[in-house]
Write a protein that holds these residues in place. Structure first.
Motif, PDB file in Angstrom:
ATOM      1  N   SER A 290       0.828  -1.205   0.000  1.00 31.96           N
ATOM      2  CA  SER A 290       0.000   0.000   0.000  1.00 31.96           C
ATOM      3  C   SER A 290       0.868   1.263   0.000  1.00 31.96           C
ATOM      4  O   SER A 290       0.381   2.362  -0.179  1.00 31.96           O
ATOM      5  N   ASP A 291       2.160   1.089   0.231  1.00 30.26           N
ATOM      6  CA  ASP A 291       3.064   2.227   0.359  1.00 30.26           C
ATOM      7  C   ASP A 291       3.798   2.445  -0.952  1.00 30.26           C
ATOM      8  O   ASP A 291       4.646   1.653  -1.350  1.00 30.26           O
TER       9      ASP A 291
ATOM     10  N   PRO B 192      -3.876  -1.383   4.366  1.00 28.89           N
ATOM     11  CA  PRO B 192      -2.641  -0.948   5.024  1.00 28.89           C
ATOM     12  C   PRO B 192      -1.999  -2.119   5.771  1.00 28.89           C
ATOM     13  O   PRO B 192      -2.687  -3.061   6.163  1.00 28.89           O
TER      14      PRO B 192
END
Lengths: 628, 412
Positions: free
Chosen positions: A466-467, A516
């Motif tokens: 997610s990053d 996340p």
């Protein structure tokens, strides 16, 4: 479902296993030790499946002689996942089948010995072991051994025709015939032949070691007797067999056993295993059980320092083997030979042996491999750290390791956080803690109160998917990159309203395909509340880190061996990268010990008054957690 | 909260509703699995969601101790902390104060208990319970109530009921002050023990406050379903139709269905997940104790028609027998199954209510679940009170007591 419904020819067809070294020629030419350097390989398993008319399910009625082929390939160096009672610890089936890190799963059979016949042998279908344990025939390669290669507990001695194995109801004697029967009934992709590896009190006399290699050779020959897989056809050798190399810490005995494998067989022996020329012809790969080596005393003289020490006793042992080889094909004769006393008190040096050094281990493994062709895969079980793994790759050329240490780290509460090769910019505080040695931990003891308020993902060396803001490699595990639930079981006709896209039931937040990452603070909380989910998340994560580690090793090897270096890659040759790794990460793995203590503390503390006891302990230690 | 009644049973008080909260739509009636410590034991939030579960419960008492409010605030609430994107309910923490701590004394100010950290006297007031629940951030929060055991008799029951009403007012005030009314919904808890007169008084006062509460729970009956079913009926009959009704601590299949028939929309219990860890799988044919030797060589799944990941993977009872209570993976497998079983009971009830065949569904369920071994008497009586005769021409013994049928040994 029943086996009788299957076309017989398909039912009895075993998958084809092959291994090839894919390192380029230049690599081997430039290598000074072609037999033992780090090497790239590829394992391919081809599995044929019966197909029904609709082309999908197994188990056809009426039988249709049509097949589909599943190919599982595995680049080496790589690892297999260990199991306990047939399951990857802490993972449910849906998780196992969603994890790309689980490609080779190893099953110790002994936990099933509490019933006779063992229950998996009664499973129907073309792939009984896969079916019983719920592994995918298209994704996972299953290997089977009688004993758990990670279990070093003391056991009663083996006999001439049986191995003592352990199950929940005690010790069971498993004969060669039993093992053959269980193997044929469960149909693993790979099977470990029975080897006579003693788990009796140490040290073992030379006589015991000699007996061990004699029996192991004899048992292998027995296991290699061809049998009819299909009615009215010639008997063949359909099993893919791994041999656990015996000989304990005696380099000479190891070499003698290996040499025995390659000797051309004659007369009765040759007849028994026809058409094999020698035992090695029936062997798919070589396995090394480090647990027994580690528990055992080191070689009397470190062979690295004094190689000639081994040479001295070698000839006598080889002679003994030759003499014993007449026994190979006759189990009655074998049964008549008494088991030599496992401990010969008079002969023994009573001082406790120091643990084997890495170089001593490598020497022992090389002793076993020296007489054997380099073209078969080499498997090591019981490695205890990535440091050792790297050394065995570099010094021996081992191809496959196991996940045992990474899984036990997860069971203890450690989230692994290391990469190979070490990033060129080095490690920082986001990675493991820096020790006095100047080296960093391989991971985080998430029990530590320092993580109570730490909302970072588990590993600083990896990004969550997610990053998007980082160049770090992504950890694909379901803790760091949890996939959104793509499907939901609907329990009634109106349940769609909870999921209708774009409608009121839709959740903007949940729409993202990746959630996340799980945070250290959350896993810290789960560990301190003894929630099982903590270990589930950590096993998934640690296996993914291990998977990335081996991918890194292969990348470095391919740069070294192919044209990678010319593409401007920064990777150094493998030995140099290994040195960088050994310098960067703590080999003593203090963090593992700390986590194990913390696990025990939580276990002991459970029950009334726990929070007060812990609070007292924490304020002694200077940090306070969980107070309002 | 948006709450809408979609369908009603023509015979019983059962109904199908749609409840929209800040984290999505939950269809009622529903069963809520319990994630006491912010995790459904052994599962990930994504696994739970994929089972078709849209509403789970966290325990305020436990989360307040660990990880503590500070961590939850830093994380941005319990949803984010545990990675759960759907609806969440928290209790008030009052029940655990009574069930887990023997030193708790109730005063008008709040519940006075010995802090588990320091042993010092600590006060949990209604205001504090609500503000802790604000930190957790659940979609549905519960008032702090004065809980007495369902076996308590005498003036204490009446006192507890009256105090619960006063505490509700304090909770409402605290909740309205917080400005979180649009994202968190406060439920009142009807108390009054087993005394119908007290229950009626409590209902009177709590219904008066209807405009300031989002829903109602029926409390104080946990473990006393047999005696309490007439009280559940009494409460459900009188509670406003446009508010969800939540029966706390109910989880056995037969209890759930009786409650649904009496007009209950939501229930929670640790039973399906706890019993899974002990190796018991729930099925429409009754519970299966997978530890029993009779499953050793059974290559059938728990239930071949079950859509759960365990059954659809073909995991046999024999394999489960090999791992339950020994490997955590065994607990995970049975937990997944049992949660789907609970959801199936309620999902099938929703369909049956919508399609106008809920009484038939009740009869079919009891026939399958209890067979000819006998129906619990209280279920038969409770369902007769809403116009369904389970026996209806069948020769089935009616058994006093809870009637739950458990397999304790192979001999049974």
């Amino acid at each position: 479902m029943g086996q009788q419904d299957q076309p017989e020819e398909l039912v009895m067809r075993f998958p084809a296993f092959s291994f090839s070294l894919v390192a380029t020629a230049s690599a081997f030419a430039s290598s000074s030790r072609p037999k033992f350097g780090g090497r790239l390989g590829k394992i391919i398993l081809k599995r044929q499946h019966p197909l029904t008319e609709d082309g999908s399910a197994e188990g056809s009625d009426p039988p249709v002689k049509q097949t589909t082929e599943h190919i599982i390939d595995l680049d080496t160096p790589n690892f297999l996942s260990t199991t306990s009672r047939g399951v990857v610890p802490h993972l449910s089936r849906d998780h196992c089948n969603s994890m790309s890190a689980l490609r080779w799963v190893h099953i110790p059979f002994e936990s099933f010995l509490d019933h006779t016949p063992p229950v998996p042998t009664l499973q129907c279908g073309p792939n009984p072991l896969h079916t019983f344990l719920g592994f995918s025939t298209s994704k996972q390669l299953l290997s089977l051994s009688l004993r758990d290669p990670l279990d070093a507990r003391e056991m009663p001695p083996n006999g001439n025709t049986y191995v003592s194995a352990n199950c929940i109801r005690g010790v069971r004697k498993v004969t060669l015939a039993d093992w053959h029967k269980y193997t044929l009934a469960t149909r693993p992709d790979l099977v470990f032949a029975l080897s006579d590896i003693p788990f009796t009190p140490l040290p073992h006399s030379q006589k015991r070691i000699t007996k061990s290699i004699e029996r192991s050779a004899g048992w292998l020959a027995e296991f290699l007797r061809p049998h009819k897989t299909v009615t009215n056809s010639a008997p063949t050798h359909p099993l893919n067999i791994l041999v656990q190399m015996p000989g304990g810490t005696s380099a000479a005995a190891r070499e003698a056993f290996a040499r025995g494998l390659t000797e051309t067989l004659h007369d009765r022996e040759a007849e028994a295993v026809k058409p094999l020329r020698c035992l090695d012809d029936g062997v798919a790969g070589y396995a090394f059980d480090l647990v027994t080596l580690r528990a055992g005393p080191g070689p009397a003289d470190d062979p690295v320092i004094n190689p000639s020490a081994n040479q001295l006793d070698a000839p006598t042992e080889v002679a003994e083997i030759k003499e014993a080889s007449t026994l190979l094909q006759d189990s009655n004769l074998l049964a008549g030979i008494p088991t030599p006393s496992t401990v010969c008190a008079q002969e023994l040096i009573t001082v406790a042996a120091p643990p084997l050094s890495a170089s001593a281990l490598s020497t022992l493994l090389r002793s076993s491999l020296a007489p054997l062709p380099p073209t078969k895969p080499r498997l090591v079980t019981g490695s205890c750290s990535p440091h050792e793994v790297l050394e065995l790759i570099r010094d021996v050329g081992v191809d496959v390791f196991d996940s045992g240490w990474a899984v036990s780290a997860a069971s203890a509460g450690v989230a692994l956080d290391f990469v190979f090769p070490v990033p060129s910019e080095g490690l920082n505080a986001k990675n493991g803690r820096l020790r006095l040695s100047g080296r960093r931990d391989l991971g985080h003891n998430i029990y530590d109160t320092e993580y109570a308020h730490d909302f970072a993902r588990l590993a600083g060396s990896f990004a969550a998917s997610s990053d998007k803001s980082t160049a770090l490699p992504v950890c694909p595990c379901f803790a760091c990159s949890p996939p959104s639930s793509s499907s939901h079981i609907l329990h009634s006709s109106v349940d769609e309203q909870s999921y209708s896209p774009g409608g009121e039931g839709d959740l903007g937040k949940a729409k993202a395909t990746i959630q996340p990452p799980v945070t250290r603070a959350y896993v810290h909380h789960l560990l301190h509340t003894h929630e099982m989910s903590a270990h589930t998340l950590l096993v998934a994560h640690n296996l993914a880190v291990l998977d990335a580690f081996f991918a890194g090793v292969r990348r470095v090897l391919s740069h070294q061996t192919a044209d990678g270096a010319s593409e401007g890659q920064t990777a150094l040759p493998l030995p140099d990268e290994i040195t960088r790794f050994l310098d960067a990460y703590d080999r003593n793995m203090l963090v593992f010990d700390e986590a194990k203590h913390a696990w025990l503390d939580v276990d002991r503390a459970r029950g009334k008054g726990r929070l007060a006891r812990e609070k007292g302990k924490e304020s002694d230690g200077g940090s306070i957690e969980g107070s309002q | 909260m948006q709450f809408e009644v979609l369908a009603k049973c023509h015979t019983t008080r059962a109904r199908v509703c749609r409840m929209k909260l800040a984290h999505g739509v939950t269809m009622l009636p529903t069963f809520m699995p319990v994630a006491t410590q912010a995790a459904i034991k052994g599962l990930t939030p994504q696994q739970v969601e994929s089972l078709g579960i849209t509403l789970i419960l966290n325990n305020t008492y436990h989360l307040n101790l660990r990880p503590g409010i500070k961590v939850l605030d830093e994380a941005g609430g319990a949803h984010k902390f545990q990675g759960w994107n759907r609806n969440l309910l928290t209790d008030s923490g009052g029940f655990q104060l009574v069930s887990l701590s023997k030193f708790t004394t109730i005063t008008e100010e709040g519940a006075l208990f010995a802090s588990p950290f320091t042993g010092e006297p600590t006060m949990l007031t209604p205001e504090e319970s609500i503000s802790i629940q604000h930190s957790i951030g659940a979609d549905i929060i519960m008032q702090l109530d004065d809980v007495v055991s369902s076996l308590t008799v005498g003036p204490r029951v009446g006192e507890a009921m009256e105090r619960s009403v006063r505490w509700l007012d304090r909770c409402i005030e605290q909740h309205e002050r917080s400005g979180r009314k649009d994202v968190q919904n406060l439920f009142a808890i009807v108390q009054g023990g087993l005394d119908p007169v007290l229950r009626d008084k409590c209902l009177d006062q709590m219904i008066e406050r209807k405009d300031r509460v989002a829903g109602y729970a029926i409390g104080g009956l946990s473990g006393g379903e047999e005696k309490g079913n007439s009280l559940i009926k009494q409460c459900a009959d009188r509670l406003p139709v446009d508010r969800p009704r939540y029966s706390m601590g109910i989880g056995f299949a037969e209890d759930l269905l009786v409650c649904v028939a009496l007009g209950v929309d939501m229930a929670d219990c640790v039973f399906p997940t706890r019993t899974a860890r002990f190796g018991v799988a729930l099925t429409f044919g009754g519970p299966l104790n997978l530890k029993l030797g009779k499953h050793t060589r059974s290559f059938e799944p728990i239930d071949k028609d079950c859509p759960c990941p365990t059954c659809t993977s073909g995991m046999s009872r024999a394999m489960l027998h090999h791992i339950v209570t020994i490997e955590t993976a065994g607990a995970h497998a049975v937990t997944q199954h049992n949660l789907v079983f609970q959801a199936q009971i309620m999902g099938r009830a929703r369909d049956a209510i919508i399609e106008g065949r809920f009484p038939d569904y009740l009869r079919t369920f009891f026939r399958g679940y209890f067979g000819d071994k006998g129906y619990p008497e209280w279920c038969v009586n409770a369902l007769r009170s809403v116009g369904v005769d389970l026996l209806d021409g069948r020769e089935v013994p009616v058994i006093p007591g809870s009637g739950a049928k458990w397999e304790y040994s192979d001999a049974a």
